[in-house]
Design a protein around this motif. Structure first.
Motif, short mmCIF file in Angstrom:
data_model
loop_
_atom_site.label_atom_id
_atom_site.label_comp_id
_atom_site.label_asym_id
_atom_site.label_seq_id
_atom_site.Cartn_x
_atom_site.Cartn_y
_atom_site.Cartn_z
N ILE A 19 32.99 -18.69 81.62
CA ILE A 19 33.33 -17.87 82.79
C ILE A 19 33.87 -18.68 83.97
CG2 ILE A 19 32.38 -16.31 84.50
CD1 ILE A 19 30.69 -15.13 82.30
N MET A 21 29.82 -19.77 84.80
CA MET A 21 28.67 -19.20 85.49
C MET A 21 27.45 -19.98 85.05
SD MET A 21 27.09 -15.39 84.96
CE MET A 21 28.18 -14.50 86.04
N CYS A 26 23.66 -15.69 84.17
CA CYS A 26 24.05 -14.88 83.02
C CYS A 26 22.82 -14.18 82.43
CB CYS A 26 24.74 -15.77 81.98
SG CYS A 26 25.51 -14.88 80.62
N ALA A 36 26.09 -7.41 88.41
CA ALA A 36 27.32 -8.19 88.33
C ALA A 36 28.45 -7.37 88.93
CB ALA A 36 27.64 -8.51 86.87
N THR A 37 29.39 -8.07 89.53
CA THR A 37 30.57 -7.39 90.05
C THR A 37 31.46 -6.97 88.88
OG1 THR A 37 31.89 -9.41 90.22
CG2 THR A 37 30.53 -8.81 92.15
N ASP A 39 34.54 -7.71 88.51
CA ASP A 39 35.29 -8.90 88.11
C ASP A 39 34.48 -9.77 87.15
OD1 ASP A 39 37.49 -8.19 89.61
OD2 ASP A 39 36.88 -9.39 91.34
N THR A 40 33.21 -9.96 87.44
CA THR A 40 32.35 -10.76 86.58
C THR A 40 32.16 -10.10 85.23
OG1 THR A 40 31.19 -11.69 88.48
CG2 THR A 40 30.06 -11.83 86.36
N LEU A 43 35.17 -10.73 83.16
CA LEU A 43 35.18 -12.09 82.65
C LEU A 43 34.22 -12.25 81.47
CD1 LEU A 43 35.24 -14.12 85.98
CD2 LEU A 43 37.09 -13.94 84.30
#
Length: 57
Positions: A19, A21, A26, A36-37, A39-40, A43
């Motif tokens: 990622i 991260m 995680c 998590a957003t 975007d995350t 990913l």
């Protein structure tokens, strides 16, 4: 998330590294202790190799 990751035969460390991260972050997302957003999540889905819908199912 965990089920999709395990079906892809990936460890948390591999997903976190892709990622990038922290593995602990995680893990918190996977366990539902942290949000998590979008975007995350995108990913993570890409790192696992699944569509976002399958990841959040």
């Amino acid at each position: 998330m965990r089920a999709a990751r395990e079906r892809a035969n990936l460890r948390q460390e591999a997903v976190a590294h892709a990622i990038p991260m922290d593995r602990a972050a995680c893990n918190r997302i996977e366990q539902g202790h942290s949000s998590a957003t979008l975007d995350t999540l995108l990913l993570i889905a890409r790192a696992i190799g699944v569509p976002l819908a399958e990841l959040v199912r």
